[in-house]
Design an enzyme around this catalytic site. Sequence first.
Site, PDB file in Angstrom:
ATOM      1  N   HIS A  47       1.099  -1.132   0.088  1.00 27.23           N
ATOM      2  CA  HIS A  47      -0.002  -0.146  -0.075  1.00 27.23           C
ATOM      3  C   HIS A  47       0.865   1.274   0.090  1.00 27.23           C
ATOM      4  O   HIS A  47       2.005   1.148  -0.049  1.00 27.23           O
ATOM      5  CB  HIS A  47      -0.900   0.098   1.305  1.00 27.23           C
ATOM      6  CG  HIS A  47      -0.169  -0.004   2.410  1.00 27.23           C
ATOM      7  ND1 HIS A  47       0.346  -0.841   3.199  1.00 27.23           N
ATOM      8  CD2 HIS A  47       0.117   1.351   3.203  1.00 27.23           C
ATOM      9  CE1 HIS A  47       1.029  -0.355   4.226  1.00 27.23           C
ATOM     10  NE2 HIS A  47       0.945   1.142   4.296  1.00 27.23           N
ATOM     11  N   HIS A 137       5.719   6.329  -1.191  1.00 23.99           N
ATOM     12  CA  HIS A 137       6.540   5.287  -1.428  1.00 23.99           C
ATOM     13  C   HIS A 137       5.691   3.803  -1.363  1.00 23.99           C
ATOM     14  O   HIS A 137       4.644   3.805  -0.415  1.00 23.99           O
ATOM     15  CB  HIS A 137       7.657   5.279  -0.825  1.00 23.99           C
ATOM     16  CG  HIS A 137       7.379   4.984   0.375  1.00 23.99           C
ATOM     17  ND1 HIS A 137       7.197   5.950   1.551  1.00 23.99           N
ATOM     18  CD2 HIS A 137       7.655   3.794   1.530  1.00 23.99           C
ATOM     19  CE1 HIS A 137       7.361   5.555   2.592  1.00 23.99           C
ATOM     20  NE2 HIS A 137       7.427   4.477   2.521  1.00 23.99           N
TER      21      HIS A 137
END
Length: 201
Positions: A47, A137
């Site tokens: 995620h 990220h």
Amino acid sequence: MTTTALTYRLFLAVTLAPDVQAAAAAWSRELEQKLTFRKWVHPHDLHITLQFLGPTQLDQVDALQEAVQSAASRAAEASFTLTLGTLGTFGRPQRPSILWAGIGGDGFQLLTQLHAQICDATASLGFEPENRAFHPHLTLAREYNSEVPLDTGLLSRLKPPTDENGKPLSWRVDNVTLYRSLLGQKPMYDPLASFPIGPQT
């Protein structure tokens, strides 16, 4: 006699499209053969974190969900496109604590705006944003674990997967997900609720 209020360890994130998640998971398995990290993220746990909320009392969750839904609905667009980028690390370059894949795409600025709107909305409930710049990220692994320092040049040679046209993998983001961390379990992150992005008709 005192009782301890039930708490959840929560965070807010955007997820990957199923095909991108599968490709990222396959890439991660390939990387595991070439890079020595102690912990690799479970495929279902991949995620992009928007805000880490931390321990949250159960009786705060309803108000939290209302705040996040309101913030998500004020986004400029109902969805936006992100792409999967190259590898990077956090921590000491030759002995990093985190291995991640970068995030780019036409929707990068909208993602940044969404992060800011959510942090503003949750601040009214006492949740404090992290004291560092937002750096979206995809965490792939944690805790470099080798006696040999990491060859940082290797990271640039381990290219991310691409689509059938050789272009960076991309996907549409149209919601924000509230997750609960279940420490010690695999997968470790349990989705509790999802909030559509942009005005709802």
